[in-house]
Design an enzyme around this catalytic site. Structure first.
Site, PDB file in Angstrom:
ATOM      1  N   ASN A   1     -11.281  -3.037  -5.213  1.00 27.22           N
ATOM      2  CA  ASN A   1      -9.671  -1.518  -6.073  1.00 27.22           C
ATOM      3  C   ASN A   1     -10.641  -1.754  -6.804  1.00 27.22           C
ATOM      4  O   ASN A   1     -10.598  -0.452  -7.714  1.00 27.22           O
ATOM      5  CB  ASN A   1      -8.809  -2.128  -5.596  1.00 27.22           C
ATOM      6  CG  ASN A   1      -7.668  -1.759  -4.476  1.00 27.22           C
ATOM      7  OD1 ASN A   1      -6.804  -3.275  -3.878  1.00 27.22           O
ATOM      8  ND2 ASN A   1      -8.387  -1.126  -3.537  1.00 27.22           N
TER       9      ASN A   1
ATOM     10  N   ASP B   1       0.593  -1.005   0.056  1.00 32.90           N
ATOM     11  CA  ASP B   1      -0.349  -0.053   0.660  1.00 32.90           C
ATOM     12  C   ASP B   1       0.739   1.466  -0.190  1.00 32.90           C
ATOM     13  O   ASP B   1       1.890   1.349   0.990  1.00 32.90           O
ATOM     14  CB  ASP B   1      -1.419  -0.173   1.336  1.00 32.90           C
ATOM     15  CG  ASP B   1      -1.727   0.555   1.732  1.00 32.90           C
ATOM     16  OD1 ASP B   1      -2.415   1.621  -0.246  1.00 32.90           O
ATOM     17  OD2 ASP B   1      -2.548   1.493   2.046  1.00 32.90           O
TER      18      ASP B   1
ATOM     19  N   GLU C   1       2.428 -13.175  12.242  1.00 37.33           N
ATOM     20  CA  GLU C   1       2.913 -12.342  12.903  1.00 37.33           C
ATOM     21  C   GLU C   1       2.654 -11.172  12.039  1.00 37.33           C
ATOM     22  O   GLU C   1       3.237 -10.846  10.833  1.00 37.33           O
ATOM     23  CB  GLU C   1       4.588 -11.783  12.582  1.00 37.33           C
ATOM     24  CG  GLU C   1       4.948 -13.334  14.615  1.00 37.33           C
ATOM     25  CD  GLU C   1       4.376 -13.189  15.527  1.00 37.33           C
ATOM     26  OE1 GLU C   1       4.113 -12.138  15.956  1.00 37.33           O
ATOM     27  OE2 GLU C   1       3.511 -14.355  16.080  1.00 37.33           O
TER      28      GLU C   1
HETATM   29  C1  IPE Z   1      -4.767  -2.768   0.404  1.00 40.05           C
HETATM   30  O1  IPE Z   1      -5.163  -1.023  -0.320  1.00 40.05           O
HETATM   31  C2  IPE Z   1      -5.238  -3.791  -0.825  1.00 40.05           C
HETATM   32  C3  IPE Z   1      -3.876  -4.158  -1.523  1.00 40.05           C
HETATM   33  C4  IPE Z   1      -3.033  -3.036  -1.132  1.00 40.05           C
HETATM   34  C5  IPE Z   1      -4.106  -4.296  -2.402  1.00 40.05           C
HETATM   35  P1  IPE Z   1      -5.865  -0.101  -0.118  1.00 40.05           P
HETATM   36  O2  IPE Z   1      -5.144   1.509  -0.058  1.00 40.05           O
HETATM   37  O3  IPE Z   1      -6.927  -0.664  -1.244  1.00 40.05           O
HETATM   38  O4  IPE Z   1      -6.844  -0.524   1.710  1.00 40.05           O
HETATM   39  P2  IPE Z   1      -8.156   0.723   2.372  1.00 40.05           P
HETATM   40  O5  IPE Z   1      -8.571   1.026   1.581  1.00 40.05           O
HETATM   41  O6  IPE Z   1      -6.427   1.644   2.821  1.00 40.05           O
HETATM   42  O7  IPE Z   1      -8.594  -0.190   3.235  1.00 40.05           O
HETATM   43  C1  IPE Z   2      -1.654   0.283  -3.352  1.00 43.28           C
HETATM   44  O1  IPE Z   2      -1.523   1.761  -3.217  1.00 43.28           O
HETATM   45  C2  IPE Z   2      -2.370  -0.218  -4.527  1.00 43.28           C
HETATM   46  C3  IPE Z   2      -3.477  -0.780  -5.023  1.00 43.28           C
HETATM   47  C4  IPE Z   2      -4.300  -0.928  -3.857  1.00 43.28           C
HETATM   48  C5  IPE Z   2      -3.811  -0.625  -6.624  1.00 43.28           C
HETATM   49  P1  IPE Z   2      -2.949   2.504  -3.439  1.00 43.28           P
HETATM   50  O2  IPE Z   2      -2.898   3.042  -4.875  1.00 43.28           O
HETATM   51  O3  IPE Z   2      -3.516   2.442  -2.104  1.00 43.28           O
HETATM   52  O4  IPE Z   2      -2.119   3.977  -2.652  1.00 43.28           O
HETATM   53  P2  IPE Z   2      -2.572   5.125  -1.745  1.00 43.28           P
HETATM   54  O5  IPE Z   2      -3.259   4.126  -0.371  1.00 43.28           O
HETATM   55  O6  IPE Z   2      -3.798   5.859  -2.251  1.00 43.28           O
HETATM   56  O7  IPE Z   2      -1.226   5.475  -1.079  1.00 43.28           O
HETATM   57 MG    MG Z   3      -4.039   2.302  -0.445  1.00 44.53          MG
END
Ligand code: IPE
Ligand code: IPE
Ligand code: MG
Length: 227
Positions: free
Chosen positions: A62, A14, A194
């Site tokens: 997503n 993330d 963990e």
């Molecule tokens: C979790 O990240 C999913 C992935 C990294 C693939 P998100 O960005 O979707 O999670 P939330 O929305 O902050 O919970």
């Molecule tokens: C994680 O990065 C990757 C995916 C969920 C595709 P994000 O796109 O959620 O990045 P942030 O959380 O907006 O920084």
């Molecule tokens: Mg994210």
């Protein structure tokens, strides 16, 4: 005593969007940087003697992001996937993709199937990429399978109906990007993992940061509810 090296590391990758925002770049630039980081990190993980690695790349939820972002992600996948598969093959790593493929574009599904077949003989480790994956959906599919079998199942049989059936449960679950939640990742499988949370945004999650997580894991005492 704690094991030194986890056998299975799972990572919630993330923070790509925030990485880009900090640099005043479009979110897609963050996804590109994340994609660039992903394969090198996976190689480092296997070099550390880890046998299984599961990377959360795209959740079921997503897939409700704006079309522009999803199109960008899929086009990055098309650009990077063949070369990445080649690198995995050379390293003797078998690739597996978990998640609901019916939610993905057809050509992506075809690339995935090719990549899995091409790397299938890999014996040094398994890289599972979670795309269109949701922990609840994984559990529900298994429950429905049990219903089809028409009888009650035990935990072992249930685990074998999940998409992670060929892998042991993750020993170490890492989330980059500051949030302190699981976001529908491996809900059943992470029961005794963990947990390691870091503020580092995924594109900045270096080999050294990974080593820090493994070191922290080495100091944990796993009790599984026992004394
Ligand atoms: C979790 O990240 C999913 C992935 C990294 C693939 P998100 O960005 O979707 O999670 P939330 O929305 O902050 O919970
Ligand atoms: C994680 O990065 C990757 C995916 C969920 C595709 P994000 O796109 O959620 O990045 P942030 O959380 O907006 O920084
Ligand atoms: Mg994210």
């Amino acid at each position: 005593m704690a094991e030194k090296t986890p056998r299975h590391i799972a990572i919630i990758m993330d923070g790509n969007g925030r990485w880009a925002k900090k640099r005043l770049l479009p979110r897609g630039a963050g996804h590109r940087a994340g994609m660039n980081r992903m394969i090198g990190l996976a190689e480092h993980i296997f070099d550390r003697g880890v046998e299984y690695c599961t990377l959360f790349a795209l959740s079921t939820e997503n897939l409700s992001r704006p079309k522009e972002e999803l199109d960008g992600l899929f086009s990055l996948f098309r650009d990077y996937f063949p070369a990445n598969t080649e690198r995995l093959k050379r390293k003797g790593i078998a690739l597996r993709v978990i998640g609901d493929r019916s939610l993905l574009p057809e050509d992506i599904v075809a690339l995935i199937a090719e990549g899995e077949a091409y790397t299938a003989g890999g014996t040094r480790g398994t890289l599972a990429l979670a795309i269109g994956y949701g922990g609840r959906q994984d559990i529900l599919a298994a429950v429905n399978e049990a219903v089809r079998r028409g009888r009650e199942v035990d935990a072992e049989e249930f685990s074998a109906m999940l998409s992670t059936r060929e892998m042991p449960e993750p020993d170490l679950l890492i989330r980059t990007g500051k949030e302190l939640r699981i976001s529908n990742f491996l809900l059943w499988q992470a029961a005794y993992s963990e947990l390691y949370f870091t503020d580092v945004l995924f594109p900045d999650f270096s080999d050294k940061e990974l080593d820090k997580a493994i070191e922290a894991y080495g100091k944990r005492e796993r009790r599984y509810g026992k004394l």
